[in-house]
Structures are given as C-alpha cells and as structure tokens.
Design a protein around this motif. Structure first.
Motif: not given
Lengths: 448, 492, 128
Positions: B344-353, A1-10
């Motif tokens: 996208g759908g999976e991205g939605m879940r990542e947003i909330s997580q 998700m390109r608008y999220v900044l946390n990496t797996g390590d983070d």
C-alpha cells in the motif's frame, strides 16, 4: 508494513546512535521543493488472505490452459513442465540469490549454469553457450550485432519466415547502428532460396534463418549455411530447442551462431514472459559473445569449481566498449531448462519431439481432409502447420471455445496475404481426443 | 565437498521421462522429415532418474547463499526479502498458464494487471506512462535511450548523439549508449561525490541527447542540486534520464518525475521485491512523461472506458517498435503487483524510511573503524573503504569480502563505484532487523582487528565455504566453458 | 624495473628502437597495475597507427585497458607467442612480453618520449 522488522523502540534507539532526532532528518538532502507533499495515491495495504483472494479473482478473469486445450504456438509453447522443475525452482537458495559474483558462496548457481551451457552445446552442436539472454527475439538481435562486429561488415540478410516479432525486434536493435537489414521473402511457407541467393554478397555479415520457421515449415538449413559461407558471412540459425530432439543440430548444418527461445524447455508459458533467450556459438566467436559465461577452474586446494569468466567483455568492466549492455539475464529460466533437459535426458527429448511431430501430422491429416480446408503450404513441417479456412478464423475460434478449445493464430495478423489462414500447433500434451474435437470444430460440427 | 556434474551421474538407459504413450496413429518419421534434416544420434544429454536429479540440484542449492540464507548487503542490488505470497500469485494457472496470443477477451485479467501495475509505478515515480516490456534494467535503459533518440529525430533535431553520464554511473549506462549508436561522455564527480555542475555545464551542448543520472547516486548520496541540473539539461535541449536502480531510497518521499526527470526505468527485482533468481529474470519497466508517450514500444495496454475492457494497442506510428517478443516479463510483473497491493501507499514510505534508517545505522556502527569518504547522512546505501593499516598489511577490499563469508554473510558490492578506490558498497535494505545489523557490524569490526593481528587469516579467507578462492586467471586464460566426455579434451 | 636504453610514454608503454623499426611493450609498472593478463588483442600486421592511438587491448580478470602507440608508424610484426601465453607480459614485460613492432614514420617523434630517469620520476609521482 509486514516486511519491515524494526519496531518503534528499535527506530528510536537507532536514531539516537546515528545522532539524528527524527527519521526525517536522514532525508535532509532532499530539497523541500521536490518533496512529496501528499501520500502516494495507491490502494491501501491488503492482508494476506485478502490479497490471495484478490489475486485469484484477477487470474480467474483469464481463460487458462489447464482448463482449455490450446493449439496456439507461434513462439510460445504448451510443452509439459514436469513437477520436479518447479519444486526445485522453489528452493530459495536458488531464487533469492543474485548474480554469482562471489564464487565461494555461489557454487550452486555457477555449476547449474555451467551444466546449462553444456546442455545447450550438446543440443545445438556448438562449442560455447552463454548463461542466457532475455528471450529469443533479443538473442537474435544480439546475434546479428555480434556478426557485424566480428566480420566488420554492416549488412544482415534475414528470412521473412522468421517470427514477425523477432524481426521487428532486430529492426529496433539495428536502427541506429548503420546496419543494412535485408529481408528474403517467403515463398510457399519457406524462404525463397533463389531470392535469398541474390541478396547475399561479400558485404554481408550474416545470413539468418529460423528452423523450423514461423510457419512451422523446415528450411533447407545446410544450403543456407553454404550460401553464407561462400560469401564470407556468418550463418545464424534460430532454433526451436525441442525440435532438436529429432532435427539435425544447427552445428551440423554449418551454423556459426545459434540462438533461440528456450521457453519450451521447462518454462511456464506465462503470457509471454519471463522466457529464455539462449545463444551458442563457435569457439572463435567467444570474445564477441554478449552476456555472462561460467567457466570451470580449480580452487586453492585444487578442487574443481566454477566462476564467472571472460568478464572483460561485459558492461561492468568494459562500459561503452562492452559486447552488450546486458546485466541481469534469465538465470532462473536457464536453471529450469537445465533441470528439464536433465530429466528428459537423451531419450526423453526425442520422445517429446517425436510426440509433437506425430500429433501435429495427425492433426494436419485430419484437418486438411475436411471439406474446403486446404493446407497453406506443402513444405515439410515439425509441430506447427497452417491451413486455409473457409471462414474467418476468429469465428472458428469462437466455435472451438465453446468446446473448451483454444484454436490457432490468424496468420493475417502478421501476413496480410495469408489472412483467412490459421497457424496451428500440437505439442506432446494435445491428446487424440482434443485433436478430433479441434478438427470437428473447424469443420463446423458441434461436438458433444 | 563438491558435487559431480550431472553428466557424471546416472547410467545408460536411465531416464526420468514422463511422457505418455502416443494416442494418435503414427507415421514413419522419414516420411515427415527429409533425411538431410534428421538427427542421426540423439543429443548427448544426461541419463539420470528423477531421484538422482532431485538430489543433485538440491545439493547444488545448498552451495548457494541467498537472501533466505542470510544477510546480503549487496550495494546497488537491493537484496530485500522476497515475499512468498508473490510466488503463489505468479503460479496461479490464470497467470502462469496463459498463451500470449490468446484473444484479448480471454486475457482481460492479465491486461488489467499490466495496466494497473503501470499506473501504480507512475504514481510512485511521478511519471505519466509506463511500459512493462523491458526484461531488465539495462533493457529499460535501452528502450529509454531509443525513445530519446526518436523524440529528437521527430523534431528534426538529428545531431544529438552524446549521452552524458557521471563517472560514478553503472556500467550499463555507457554500454547502453553504445548499443543505441550514441556516444557516452563521462563527467567527473565533485569532491562531495555529486555531479560537478561546472563539468556538466561544460559537457552540455547541441549534441547532447540525454543525461543519465542515478538519484540517489551510486555512492548512496542524494543529488541535492537535481532541479538545477534538470534546468541545465533541458535548456541545452537534452532530456534527463533516471536510472531507477536506487528507487528503494525514496518511495513516497520524493518522485523522479517531480525532480525534472523525463524518463525512468525501475528494477522490479530490486525495489519491488521480485526475486533475483541467481541473476534473473528481472524486469525493467520504463516510465515517461506524456510528451514521450507516442514513442513507447509496441504494444501498449490501453483501457477503453466505454467497453470497460483492455486491449493491446499496436497501431502507434511514432513508436520505437518492439524491444522483445510479446509483452515483457509478465510473471515478474505479477509478483511486483502482488507486492504493491500488500504494502500500500503508506507502506511504500515506510520501506524507504527503514531502508535509509538501516543504512545510516550500519554506517554509524562502522564509521570510525572503516573509512567513509563522504561524511554525511547516506540514503539507502553507503560506500566505505578498508580500515587504517590494511593497505600496509597487504590487505584489500576483496579480502574483507571473502572473510565476511566465514561469518555467514554475503559481502557488499566491491570495487564499485569506480571513483572510490577499494570501495565497499553496503545496502542493508529495510527487511533486515537491528539485531542482524548489530551482528554484521560486529563481524566487520572483528575483521578490522583480525586484519592487523592475523592478516593471513583474512588474506586466505574464506575458510568455511564449500570451495576456497577459485583460480580466475586460469579460468580466463584457458577457458573451459562446457563439459565434454573424457577424451574430449575438456577444453573448448 | 625501468631499464635504461628504452624510451617511455606517459601511457606506460616502452619502445626499443633499432634502425627504422621499434619494438613496443608495456612497462613493469603497467603490468603490475593491470594484474595477471589473461588476453591480448593485437593489431593486424600492415595496419597503420598514429602516436597516442590505441594499438589493442589487454585484459586482466577484472579490467581491460587499451595500450597505445608511442609513435606513428606501420605495424610490421606482432608477438605471436602472446595469444597462448599472455602471462609473458607479466613475467617478462621488456623481453618475451613485447607486443608490437613498428616501422617508424618520423624518428623525430622519439624526442617527445621519456628517458628511463624521467619515467621513474613520473611513476613515483603517481604513487603519491
């Protein structure tokens, strides 16, 4: 998700500090029986180039007013939006901020809204304007409620020449409030003044007219104002702000509350929204006003600054006793209007209004001289007028479209008695050539 | 370092007017407009040139703090990043330059976009139908409560006038009930910050029209007993309304429609990344279960599979009517649609997580110094109160908020929800990095020390903003709500 | 800041009775809790009010609260100074910051109100 900044390590390290084993642990309060068991059924993510292409494709399924000359009005106007407006709206310090609850870091928004309020007052001839409401229709409904609260009366008389969608909106807002809504019928394109007079009595909270009205015609606003005041009712005027470049200010016609659709002031036509509901009133009504207000004050060092004020009227403080439930408003649209009014200035607004007036009257002369085409009304008008056609308006519009012209509105859509009549609008953007082609198309001639 | 008002700039005769010459034969204005309706003097608007205007508004913008300027953890408002591609999309001529009364066959793309956006929001929330007409969250609530009223009335059940809201609810909830001619009844939350089931049971009855809940609630806590609550409300004959302000916590995790909610409004300007614009425009789409579909406001965008085309359905006898002009804040819907397609759908879940992860991480860094009234995992936001010793030093939440500005941050929401005294409500959102959260926590901890060591520094903050604390008492006692020329008194 | 000789309600109003009428205001404690008063909504002279019923609203910058009538009666006067100077409620809550003068329906209702001593007990209990 390109608008999220946390990496797996983070994420791993953050979970450790939180004391959770897994991200799922954080959702342990969500009972299993309501957990979503499958992925959301949405299309997959798109890269930016793909998304750009996709958005262009959908938008290209529409015929837009850059490619077609439009003579549609009826509450949404193709007035010119100067380049500077959008350029300034794109300052992300403006558009990525929220309600200026913290004045020390929101002086930009606050001062701009204060200027907007002042400009609306200047235009309408009123003493107070709020920071904006959703659109013209909801602003009108709020004004009707405000009048009932102020007067303690439960009867509102409004003109049948007000935009039909605005009237429907007022009906919706008043439905469960025990307020009687009385409609004064139309006669010859304006409110029937005799019938109106018979409807206004001492139980009436407000008399409402639209100026110019839905048909583009001019009402005798000063007379309606006197009528309202004789019965102790408030006078509410719904005004086209652009018309106020040449028309008498509603404040000078006795208006107690002025509302309107501010889209024509620097806002894109955008398929009906977001638009700008403006509201202005006399000082005595300010505490009944819905929506936010910005006031001038000083800071600790005595410097002039601005802050939200009279907030005890609002929902976040007064809850069920608030003047309205409105929270988010149309601040960016108000900012656009402020920049627009500023750049037009004293003379510019008069020019826009004058050009619209001249072009509409030129079109009116041209079209009503066509064989079989009759003016629907004889009342004076501003930038819109209706004509009776000899053919179905839809067929005329089909013909016009071939010449890249979007014709007018079939009045039969809202007034069955006027089916076969077409409402046309000319803003300053319509050229003499486009108007000639419109007339030629209505007259049945194919233009080359 | 203040900027003059626009009215104090410019000079008589100056203008940025960009109007063409009149290219049609002109007629005298007096022949077209009756003298009694003509304006005698032009409206007193400013007289400035475009370069002055550009500088004025650009300078004003610099006095603002936005999401692009810095961290903006304003609880309940979801101040996430506003993707720039959204702005591109909304400005495409095929969207921005459309008239709402163009015939349906000229605006198929726009209708399709509205239809699809409604469908996506339905999938995300578990609702069957959406209307995009409401202009903001509160407008969505208004639409929802009118639908609820119309539904009860349609069954001859006309005595339902009470709307139950928890004491932690947004002010718009009770205000909306009043706007709809109904009565708000507030119930107390329990010691864990959740709906008190016994209080709810006691409040429910034959007069209950609806219960309005935010889930997760305004304390950032998930209402664990939501299915029990839904059962109670429905057995009492009421409907369950979801204030979707906090949807950012549960995208792809759980759906209000599956929890037993009958209606929900969303705030596209919160969860779906459209800009807040200094207060608006927002957009507050309303979703309903299918039994409420007939009551949706007109018009509804419908798809006909035969013709493969979209149309506006206005013939809806049970509809509550219109709630505004045209079809809603379309330009905002374009941005939200763009965002949904980007994510996208999976991205939605990542947003909330990540929203929930960020909130819990920040809470973990602050807990111990700041007091958290509820000791458990939070969702996408949490409520904290000032450190020990602050009260004794004469310091309040407002002082912490103001001091945060000196460190370059927008403060959290303060003094809300009303049930926690001195509340600081923090919502970091998923678009913030761990580094930002670390630095913000550092500033918060530093303020905690400053408050004890140098209370005046905190009490008199902010020190580095364009203006210091405004005199809001005078602003309210002697309101000056517009500019007036010198000699005009300045006071309205 | 709780003068003797006045009677107090649990809603933090005071009443000073002289003959058939009584003057009503809010207590020092109440004004402190409310903060700087910026606006006062006063009842109409001639209107009637029952004990415990709201007489009007007081607004501060970030709050609004009703104030209630300690007894039943008719409003015979309101403090005309307040609309222009709501600060009097903060500065002189027991004197120039009075709100409403009532003609009492039933002096026996006064027996249910608190003495200064009892009111002090009430507000110190609130503080805990």
């Amino acid at each position: 998700m390109r608008y999220v900044l946390n990496t797996g390590d983070d994420r791993r390290e953050m979970l450790q500090i939180i004391g959770a084993g897994d991200i799922e642990d954080l959702f342990s309060d969500v009972p299993p029986e309501v957990r979503l068991k499958k992925p959301l059924n949405l299309p997959g993510p798109m890269s930016e180039p793909d998304l750009r292409r996709h958005m262009r494709e959908i938008s290209a399924e529409n015929l837009n007013l850059d490619d077609y000359a439009s003579f549609l009005g009826a509450g949404a106007y193709d007035h010119y939006v100067p380049q500077i407006v959008d350029q300034l709206l794109l300052r992300s310090e403006f558009y990525t901020a929220y309600t200026p609850y913290q004045p020390e870091i929101s002086q930009g928004t606050l001062q701009a809204i204060f200027e907007y309020q002042s400009l609306i007052c200047a235009l309408t001839g009123m003493e107070v304007a709020n920071a904006s409401l959703y659109d013209g229709a909801s602003a009108l409904a709020e004004a009707a409620l405000m009048a009932c609260q102020h007067t303690g009366k439960k009867r509102v008389v409004y003109s049948g020449c007000i935009h039909p969608e605005y009237r429907l909106t007022v009906q919706t807002y008043l439905r469960y409030r025990g307020i009687e809504l009385v409609e004064a019928p139309e006669a010859g394109g304006i409110t029937d003044s005799q019938l109106l007079e018979g409807m206004v009595d001492s139980r009436t909270a407000a008399v409402i007219i639209q100026q110019p009205n839905f048909f583009g015609c001019l009402e005798d606003a000063p007379a309606a104002g006197e009528l309202a005041h004789r019965s102790g009712a408030l006078f509410i005027v719904m005004a086209d702000p652009v018309s106020l470049g040449i028309l008498k200010a509603p404040g000078d016609c006795g208006a107690d509350i002025v509302v309107g659709e501010g889209q024509g002031l620097g806002n894109q036509i955008s398929f009906g929204g977001p638009y700008l509901g403006f509201m202005a009133c006399s000082q005595k009504l300010v505490r009944r006003m819905p929506g936010r207000l910005v006031g001038q004050t000083v800071d600790k060092e005595g410097r002039r600054c601005f802050a939200l004020t009279l907030q005890a009227r609002e929902q976040h403080i007064r809850r069920d006793k608030a003047t309205s439930n409105i929270c988010s408003n149309e601040a960016m649209c108000a900012l656009a209007a402020a920049i627009h009014m500023t750049c037009l200035g004293k003379e510019g607004l008069r020019q826009v209004a004058g050009l619209s007036l001249q072009k509409a009257h030129y079109a009116h002369r041209l079209i009503t001289s066509l064989k079989g085409v009759e003016p629907s009304f004889s009342a004076p008008f501003f930038k819109e007028f209706a004509v009776r056609l000899t053919e179905d308006p839809a067929a005329v519009n089909q013909r016009l479209l071939k010449d890249k012209i979007i014709g007018g509105l079939d009045l039969g859509r809202f007034y069955p008695g006027y089916s076969g009549h077409m409402l046309l609008c000319c803003t300053e953007l319509r050229t003499g050539d486009e108007i000639s082609r419109l007339a030629a198309g209505i007259g049945g001639m194919k233009n080359d | 370092m203040t900027e003059p008002l626009i009215f104090e700039l410019g000079a008589p005769g100056r203008s940025s007017s960009f109007m063409p010459e009149c290219d049609v034969p002109v007629a005298p204005v007096e022949e077209m407009i009756p003298g009694g309706l003509l304006r005698r003097t032009p409206p007193p608007l400013p007289e400035v040139g475009e370069p002055e205007a550009a500088r004025h508004f650009t300078r004003l913008s610099a006095y603002n703090h936005g999401v692009d300027t810095g961290f903006y953890p304003l609880g309940s408002c979801t101040m996430k990043y506003n993707p720039k591609i959204n702005e591109f999309a909304a400005r495409l001529p095929g969207f921005a330059r459309l008239h709402p009364y163009q015939p349906e066959d000229q605006v198929q793309g726009a209708l399709e976009l509205i239809y699809r956006t409604g469908g996506y929001l339905g999938e995300i929330t578990g609702m069957d139908h959406f209307t995009l007409q409401p202009a903001a969250g509160a407008h969505g609530e208004f639409t929802g409560l009118l639908i609820i009223k119309a539904y009860h009335d349609s069954r001859g059940d006309t005595g339902r006038r009470k709307v139950i809201v928890p004491d932690s609810s947004h002010g718009t909830n009770p205000a909306t009930a009043a706007l709809c001619g109904m009565e708000a009844r507030q119930i107390k939350s329990n010691g864990r910050g959740l709906v008190d089931i016994d209080a709810l049971r006691g409040a429910l009855g034959e007069d209950t029209a609806a219960v309005m809940l935010t889930n997760p609630n305004t304390l950032g806590l998930f209402e664990k007993d939501i299915t029990v609550i839904a059962g109670l409300v429905h057995r009492a004959g009421g409907l369950l309304y979801c204030d979707g302000a906090n949807m950012n916590a549960i995208l792809g995790i759980t759906r209000p429609g599956d929890m037993g909610f009958d209606l929900i409004h969303l705030n596209l300007h919160k969860t779906f990344s459209t800009p807040h614009g200094g207060g608006g425009p927002g957009s507050g789409p309303l979703g309903v279960k299918s039994f409420l579909e007939p009551f949706l406001p007109t018009p509804v965008v419908a798809y006909s599979a035969e013709g493969g085309s979209y149309r506006l359905d206005c013939n809806r006898p049970l509809s509550i009517g219109r709630v505004r002009s045209f079809y809603g804040n379309f330009g905002v819907a374009v941005r939200a649609y763009t965002y949904i397609r980007a994510v996208g759908g999976e991205g939605m879940r990542e947003i909330s997580q990540n929203a929930v992860l960020n909130a819990n991480y920040l809470l973990a860094l602050l807990r111990g110094t700041y007091r958290a009234p509820f000791d458990r995992f939070c969702m996408h936001e949490f409520v904290a109160t000032p450190p020990a010793g602050f009260k004794e030093a004469g310091l309040h939440t407002v002082d912490i908020a103001k001091r945060l500005m000196d460190y370059g941050y927008h403060p959290p929401t303060v003094y809300f929800p009303l049930i926690v005294e001195e509340a600081l409500m923090v919502e970091p959102t998923e678009t913030e990095s761990r580094d930002t959260l670390d630095k913000f926590a550092e500033a918060m901890l530093k303020i905690a020390r400053e408050g004890l060591e140098e209370p005046r520094l905190v009490k008199e903050a902010p020190h580095s903003t364009p203006v210091s604390r405004p005199d809001e008492v005078t602003a309210a006692r002697k309101p000056v709500l517009r500019w007036q020329p010198a000699g005009g008194g300045g006071v309205v | 800041m709780v003068p003797e000789g006045l009677l107090y309600s649990e809603d933090h109003e005071w009443i000073k009775v002289g003959g058939k009428t009584g003057r009503v205001g809010i207590t020092h404690h109440a004004q402190e809790a409310l903060g700087s008063v910026v606006f006062v909504e006063l009842p109409e002279v001639g209107s009637r009010v029952a004990a415990g019923e709201a007489l009007g609203v007081l607004e501060s910058v970030k709050a609004a609260s009703d104030y209630y009538s300690p007894v039943s009666g008719a409003v015979v006067a309101v403090n005309e100074e307040l609309p222009d100077s709501p600060n009097l409620i903060n500065e002189e809550p027991y004197d120039r910051g009075w709100l409403v003068e009532l003609e009492l329906d039933d002096p026996a209702q006064l027996d249910k109100l608190l003495t200064a001593e009892k009111y002090i007990e009430l507000i110190s209990a609130d503080g805990k």
